[in-house]
Design a protein around this motif. Structure first.
Motif, PDB file in Angstrom:
ATOM      1  N   LEU A  79      41.546  57.448  35.232  1.00 32.84           N
ATOM      2  CA  LEU A  79      42.029  56.384  36.108  1.00 32.84           C
ATOM      3  C   LEU A  79      43.537  56.211  36.035  1.00 32.84           C
ATOM      4  N   TYR A  80      44.073  56.142  34.818  1.00 32.65           N
ATOM      5  CA  TYR A  80      45.471  55.761  34.641  1.00 32.65           C
ATOM      6  C   TYR A  80      46.435  56.934  34.573  1.00 32.65           C
ATOM      7  N   ILE A  81      45.998  58.067  34.104  1.00 31.43           N
ATOM      8  CA  ILE A  81      46.894  59.215  33.954  1.00 31.43           C
ATOM      9  C   ILE A  81      46.718  60.210  35.101  1.00 31.43           C
ATOM     10  N   GLN A  82      45.462  60.589  35.363  1.00 29.70           N
ATOM     11  CA  GLN A  82      45.227  61.617  36.377  1.00 29.70           C
ATOM     12  C   GLN A  82      45.157  61.064  37.795  1.00 29.70           C
ATOM     13  N   GLY A  83      45.028  59.762  37.950  1.00 29.70           N
ATOM     14  CA  GLY A  83      45.121  59.158  39.276  1.00 29.70           C
ATOM     15  C   GLY A  83      43.843  59.095  40.081  1.00 29.70           C
ATOM     16  N   GLY A  88      36.004  57.841  42.458  1.00 29.57           N
ATOM     17  CA  GLY A  88      36.232  59.241  42.102  1.00 29.57           C
ATOM     18  C   GLY A  88      35.659  59.566  40.731  1.00 29.57           C
ATOM     19  N   VAL A  89      35.845  58.670  39.768  1.00 26.53           N
ATOM     20  CA  VAL A  89      35.299  58.891  38.427  1.00 26.53           C
ATOM     21  C   VAL A  89      33.770  58.806  38.465  1.00 26.53           C
ATOM     22  N   ILE A 104      38.471  68.875  33.998  1.00 27.61           N
ATOM     23  CA  ILE A 104      38.600  68.179  35.282  1.00 27.61           C
ATOM     24  C   ILE A 104      40.060  68.262  35.705  1.00 27.61           C
ATOM     25  N   PRO A 105      40.311  68.777  36.913  1.00 27.35           N
ATOM     26  CA  PRO A 105      41.703  68.884  37.362  1.00 27.35           C
ATOM     27  C   PRO A 105      42.264  67.511  37.720  1.00 27.35           C
ATOM     28  N   PRO A 106      43.588  67.381  37.774  1.00 25.14           N
ATOM     29  CA  PRO A 106      44.180  66.112  38.216  1.00 25.14           C
ATOM     30  C   PRO A 106      43.690  65.767  39.626  1.00 25.14           C
ATOM     31  N   ALA A 113      46.486  58.686  46.433  1.00 30.12           N
ATOM     32  CA  ALA A 113      46.878  57.685  47.427  1.00 30.12           C
ATOM     33  C   ALA A 113      45.846  56.558  47.486  1.00 30.12           C
ATOM     34  N   ALA A 114      44.561  56.920  47.413  1.00 28.00           N
ATOM     35  CA  ALA A 114      43.507  55.902  47.428  1.00 28.00           C
ATOM     36  C   ALA A 114      43.587  55.036  46.166  1.00 28.00           C
ATOM     37  N   ALA A 115      43.871  55.655  45.018  1.00 29.86           N
ATOM     38  CA  ALA A 115      44.000  54.894  43.766  1.00 29.86           C
ATOM     39  C   ALA A 115      45.194  53.950  43.841  1.00 29.86           C
ATOM     40  N   ALA A 116      46.308  54.419  44.414  1.00 28.02           N
ATOM     41  CA  ALA A 116      47.492  53.565  44.553  1.00 28.02           C
ATOM     42  C   ALA A 116      47.188  52.399  45.492  1.00 28.02           C
TER      43      ALA A 116
END
Length: 194
Positions: A79-83, A88-89, A104-106, A113-116
């Motif tokens: 959530l916080y590092i890979q975005g 998604g998780v 798991i890739p970034p 953009a959705a996380a932001a």
């Protein structure tokens, strides 16, 4: 020497605190401190990720198993590092058969953009919360006294009357605050369910 990567330099409490074994259960405060997230976030993640099932003792105290802590650390990283977003998780957990693999890739640009947008919407909701002074007055419900008789009016101490009036004012303030908090939580729930 065993070093704690999350211990802050010069943090006296972390140096004096005895280390638990790797197999020991952790309290919610220990996990929150280790992952640098508030406790309410961990409780929220329990609702979003059914695999997180801490042991609950009397009074609702949570004790996280070592596997729970590993999963929570992985979720925090995604959530916080890979975005990744929460959805998604959740998708990654479903695709991984309930596990989060190390490879798991970034997150993609769309996921980032959705996380932001998710974080911005949450911050916006907090910023636009109803000011507490604008809330309507909520009725105060009085609880009838227990079976003990009331003292005669002449013997009521004025300090007691002031204390009772003060308690009723505090009760009204607490009710307004609780109502506003519940309204904020409902707006947040609708936003997240969106």
């Amino acid at each position: 020497m065993d070093t704690d990567p999350f211990a802050m330099e010069g943090d006296e409490a972390s140096r004096l605190r005895p280390r638990k074994s790797a197999e020991a259960y952790r309290t919610i405060s220990e996990v929150a401190d280790e992952l640098h997230v508030p406790q309410h976030v961990l409780r929220f993640w329990e609702t979003k990720f059914p695999r997180i099932k801490p042991l609950k003792r009397g009074g609702g105290r949570r004790y996280y198993r070592p596997d729970d802590v590993v999963l929570l650390r992985r979720i925090a990283n995604l959530l916080y590092i890979q975005g990744y977003t929460i959805k998604g998780v959740q998708r990654l957990l479903k695709e991984g058969g309930g596990a989060l693999h190390d490879q798991i890739p970034p997150a993609s640009e769309e996921e980032r953009a959705a996380a932001a947008a998710e974080r911005a919407a949450t911050a916006s909701l907090a910023a636009t919360a109803v000011p507490r002074a604008d809330l309507p007055e909520l009725p105060i419900h009085h609880t009838p006294p227990l079976a003990s008789p009331s003292p005669p009016a002449a013997s009521v101490d004025t300090d007691d009357a002031r204390a009772l009036a003060h308690a009723h004012r505090n009760n009204a303030i607490l009710r307004r605050t609780l109502r506003a908090t519940l309204d904020d939580l409902e707006r947040l729930r609708r936003l997240v369910a969106g």
